[in-house]
Design a protein around this motif. Sequence first.
Motif, PDB file in Angstrom:
ATOM      1  N   ILE A 212       0.806  -1.219   0.000  1.00 44.30           N
ATOM      2  CA  ILE A 212       0.000   0.000   0.000  1.00 44.30           C
ATOM      3  C   ILE A 212       0.841   1.272   0.000  1.00 44.30           C
ATOM      4  O   ILE A 212       0.581   2.203  -0.782  1.00 44.30           O
ATOM      5  CB  ILE A 212      -0.977   0.004   1.195  1.00 44.30           C
ATOM      6  CG1 ILE A 212      -1.961  -1.151   1.071  1.00 44.30           C
ATOM      7  CG2 ILE A 212      -1.712   1.336   1.276  1.00 44.30           C
ATOM      8  CD1 ILE A 212      -2.808  -1.138  -0.178  1.00 44.30           C
ATOM      9  N   VAL A 226      -7.467   3.983   0.409  1.00 45.57           N
ATOM     10  CA  VAL A 226      -6.837   2.666   0.529  1.00 45.57           C
ATOM     11  C   VAL A 226      -7.620   1.832   1.541  1.00 45.57           C
ATOM     12  O   VAL A 226      -7.932   2.291   2.622  1.00 45.57           O
ATOM     13  CB  VAL A 226      -5.347   2.745   0.945  1.00 45.57           C
ATOM     14  CG1 VAL A 226      -4.521   3.421  -0.137  1.00 45.57           C
ATOM     15  CG2 VAL A 226      -5.151   3.459   2.261  1.00 45.57           C
ATOM     16  N   TRP A 257       0.100   4.882   6.092  1.00 47.01           N
ATOM     17  CA  TRP A 257      -0.649   5.191   4.864  1.00 47.01           C
ATOM     18  C   TRP A 257      -1.170   6.620   4.911  1.00 47.01           C
ATOM     19  O   TRP A 257      -1.115   7.332   3.910  1.00 47.01           O
ATOM     20  CB  TRP A 257      -1.801   4.206   4.682  1.00 47.01           C
ATOM     21  CG  TRP A 257      -1.364   2.772   4.704  1.00 47.01           C
ATOM     22  CD1 TRP A 257      -0.129   2.283   4.361  1.00 47.01           C
ATOM     23  CD2 TRP A 257      -2.139   1.640   5.106  1.00 47.01           C
ATOM     24  NE1 TRP A 257      -0.097   0.925   4.529  1.00 47.01           N
ATOM     25  CE2 TRP A 257      -1.306   0.495   4.979  1.00 47.01           C
ATOM     26  CE3 TRP A 257      -3.452   1.477   5.562  1.00 47.01           C
ATOM     27  CZ2 TRP A 257      -1.755  -0.781   5.298  1.00 47.01           C
ATOM     28  CZ3 TRP A 257      -3.903   0.214   5.874  1.00 47.01           C
ATOM     29  CH2 TRP A 257      -3.057  -0.910   5.746  1.00 47.01           C
TER      30      TRP A 257
END
Length: 294
Positions: A212, A226, A257
């Motif tokens: 990711i 995501v 992230w």
Amino acid sequence: MILDGGLATHLETLGYDLSDELWSARLLMEDPEAILRAHLDYFAAGADVATTASYQASFPGLMRRGRNEHEAQALMQLSVELAVEARDANGGGVVAASVGPYGAYLADGAEYTGDYDLDERALLEWHRPRWEVLAGSGADVLACETIPSYAEARVIARLLEETPKVNAWIAFSCRDDERIRDGTPLERCAELFAGNPQVVALGVNCTSPAHIKSLIGRLEGSPIIVYPNSGETWDAEHRLWRGIADPVEFATAAVQWRDAGATYIGGCCRTTPEHIRLIRDRLEPSTEDDRTRV
């Protein structure tokens, strides 16, 4: 904004056997209250979004199970109504109508490869009837998710052109740090939606969390979404998940992230309300606007 987690995963933990080709959509016919409960559980865990049980609910799939066209349409609409009911009971939130890939209907693992038996024109005609129902369903946004194929991405771009008042997020399923499942670079897929004001977010789902952070770095120009799998891997041949994943590690990675640029974060297959609760604990949004802008 915090998304929900795996709807089917949570339904399975509640005791439902979803091992058939309709997956969680089967409960739209058999036990819709179970879907409502799952949405409520995700809101209680801290999710800002309820993603509908329409991922695998297509006209051909439902009609193959004995429903006529009118009944199939009603079931798709029901998936949105259940999410709306949960949102209203929660006192707020976003309803995202799930638009799953053609491969989900095939139920043969094609959603993990993008290996389809339809050309682009036929794929457009397959998607359009369900798209029209969900676009007019009253959902806040269409969740175009788990897209494994560049041709399918082109189809979704075309459908957005046909429905200019509809907003959507676009999430691709990726096989590594660079490419979606059919081998197309993620950047090339993202270009199809560049500058489109209907696209509220662009990103990745149903992908290993290990990929990711790198994939986020390949996206620009739109808010990034995501929601990867738990970290376990799907064995399509034997139809089971392999490996062990830790919700704490997943939520810890979610901080990375966010710091890498993701605005919308949640989970996909094998993630649960516990994953979402832990993400919420670590990613409290700084303003109310962060939780409502779609």
